[in-house]
Write a protein that holds these residues in place. Structure first.
Motif, PDB file in Angstrom:
ATOM      1  N   UNK A  97       0.738  -1.388   0.146  1.00 46.82           N
ATOM      2  CA  UNK A  97      -0.160  -0.127   0.072  1.00 46.82           C
ATOM      3  C   UNK A  97       0.433   1.217  -0.354  1.00 46.82           C
ATOM      4  N   UNK A  98       2.403   1.496   0.539  1.00 46.89           N
ATOM      5  CA  UNK A  98       2.546   2.495   0.626  1.00 46.89           C
ATOM      6  C   UNK A  98       2.699   2.589   1.313  1.00 46.89           C
ATOM      7  N   UNK A  99       2.013   2.126   2.918  1.00 47.32           N
ATOM      8  CA  UNK A  99       2.926   2.785   4.241  1.00 47.32           C
ATOM      9  C   UNK A  99       3.596   2.168   4.845  1.00 47.32           C
TER      10      UNK A  99
ATOM     11  N   UNK B  81     -24.245  -1.619   5.326  1.00 44.70           N
ATOM     12  CA  UNK B  81     -23.743  -2.691   6.231  1.00 44.70           C
ATOM     13  C   UNK B  81     -22.758  -2.967   5.435  1.00 44.70           C
ATOM     14  N   UNK B  82     -22.320  -2.516   4.131  1.00 43.02           N
ATOM     15  CA  UNK B  82     -20.901  -2.686   3.759  1.00 43.02           C
ATOM     16  C   UNK B  82     -19.873  -2.182   3.704  1.00 43.02           C
ATOM     17  N   UNK B  83     -18.697  -2.937   4.737  1.00 44.82           N
ATOM     18  CA  UNK B  83     -17.383  -2.354   5.037  1.00 44.82           C
ATOM     19  C   UNK B  83     -16.765  -2.247   3.170  1.00 44.82           C
ATOM     20  N   UNK B  84     -16.244  -0.872   3.583  1.00 46.68           N
ATOM     21  CA  UNK B  84     -15.024  -0.532   2.847  1.00 46.68           C
ATOM     22  C   UNK B  84     -13.898   0.335   3.662  1.00 46.68           C
ATOM     23  N   UNK B  85     -13.347   0.282   3.017  1.00 46.81           N
ATOM     24  CA  UNK B  85     -11.524   0.759   3.321  1.00 46.81           C
ATOM     25  C   UNK B  85     -10.814   1.396   2.425  1.00 46.81           C
ATOM     26  N   UNK B  86     -10.309   2.785   2.900  1.00 52.69           N
ATOM     27  CA  UNK B  86      -9.627   3.145   1.557  1.00 52.69           C
ATOM     28  C   UNK B  86      -7.617   3.146   2.571  1.00 52.69           C
ATOM     29  N   UNK B  87      -6.822   3.232   1.876  1.00 57.94           N
ATOM     30  CA  UNK B  87      -5.410   2.923   2.308  1.00 57.94           C
ATOM     31  C   UNK B  87      -4.428   3.493   1.431  1.00 57.94           C
ATOM     32  N   UNK B  88      -3.851   4.490   2.630  1.00 55.91           N
ATOM     33  CA  UNK B  88      -3.100   5.394   1.846  1.00 55.91           C
ATOM     34  C   UNK B  88      -2.300   5.735   3.580  1.00 55.91           C
ATOM     35  N   UNK B  89      -1.246   6.374   3.076  1.00 59.78           N
ATOM     36  CA  UNK B  89      -0.295   7.374   3.956  1.00 59.78           C
ATOM     37  C   UNK B  89      -0.711   7.944   5.120  1.00 59.78           C
ATOM     38  N   UNK B  90      -0.698   9.698   4.949  1.00 60.14           N
ATOM     39  CA  UNK B  90      -0.742  10.401   5.582  1.00 60.14           C
ATOM     40  C   UNK B  90      -2.051  10.649   6.225  1.00 60.14           C
TER      41      UNK B  90
END
Length: 227
Positions: free
Chosen positions: A50-52, A149-158
């Protein structure tokens, strides 16, 4: 990280390494310290996915979990969808790290990069002339309304990237410029952003004020109306 949090979270560092060793380089494993949302990542394996890195911020889902207190009745949420800032697709799961008294102190998160798997699945479906690519059903948060109800997520750094993404996810749905919105419409937008946990981050008030073309004191006044 406070000493109490460290006591619990450090126990999960070798577990994170263990999981990553089993799952391989396409599985990112992260330990979050919820006491510092802007720098919550305290341990990460395969962060190149993810670049984190350690010291980076929470995600939009982490903030929503904290805001809705979705962890009280559950120990984990599993197999939901996440996306990366480089366009990747993930199948993700989150385990709630709690004290013996049930207080949430951190999260253990697994993010499996399925980007190439989805491409392969689509190709196979095309060859077999079947229906659309099977959808990986995400986990649900029982506390959320039915339509959410559908969980979602956005993976970012700062934290700045996170704030921009969260605010834009709401304001991009506007059909008219923000300056033409009524006060009540702006209050409703602030309500939605507050429910997402935007104001748990430093700079949240400033970002929202800029996005809605209002002053920071006005944002604070709207938040007071929501109490």
């Amino acid at each position: 990280m406070g000493s109490e949090n460290r006591q619990y979270l450090e126990k999960y560092f070798p577990i994170a390494s263990f999981i990553a060793a089993i799952m391989g380089p396409k599985c990112e494993v992260v330990v979050h310290d919820i006491s510092d949302p802007e720098h919550s990542i305290v341990h990460i394996e395969n962060g190149h996915i993810s670049g984190r890195q350690v010291g980076d911020a929470s995600t939009d889902l982490v903030l929503k979990i904290l805001k809705t207190e979705a962890y009280h009745e559950e120990q984990y949420i599993a197999n939901y969808r996440a996306s990366g800032k480089m366009g990747q697709s993930f199948r993700s799961s989150t385990y709630f790290i709690k004290t013996d008294q049930g207080k949430l102190v951190g999260l253990l998160c697994l993010n499996i990069d399925i980007t190439h798997m989805e491409v392969a699945a689509e190709w196979i479906q095309h060859i077999l002339q079947g229906g659309p690519t099977p959808y990986i059903a995400p986990a649900t948060l029982d506390q959320a309304p039915k339509e959410e109800k559908q969980a979602t997520e956005y993976l970012q750094g700062n934290a700045d990237d996170l704030l921009q993404h969260m605010v834009s996810s709401v304001t991009n749905r506007l059909t008219i410029p923000p300056e033409r919105l009524s006060s009540q419409e702006k209050i409703e937008i602030v309500r939605e952003l507050n429910d997402l946990g935007v104001f748990l981050l430093k700079g949240g008030v400033s970002q929202v004020a800029n996005a809605l073309s209002i002053s920071e004191p006005t944002v604070y006044r709207y938040l007071q109306k929501l109490k």
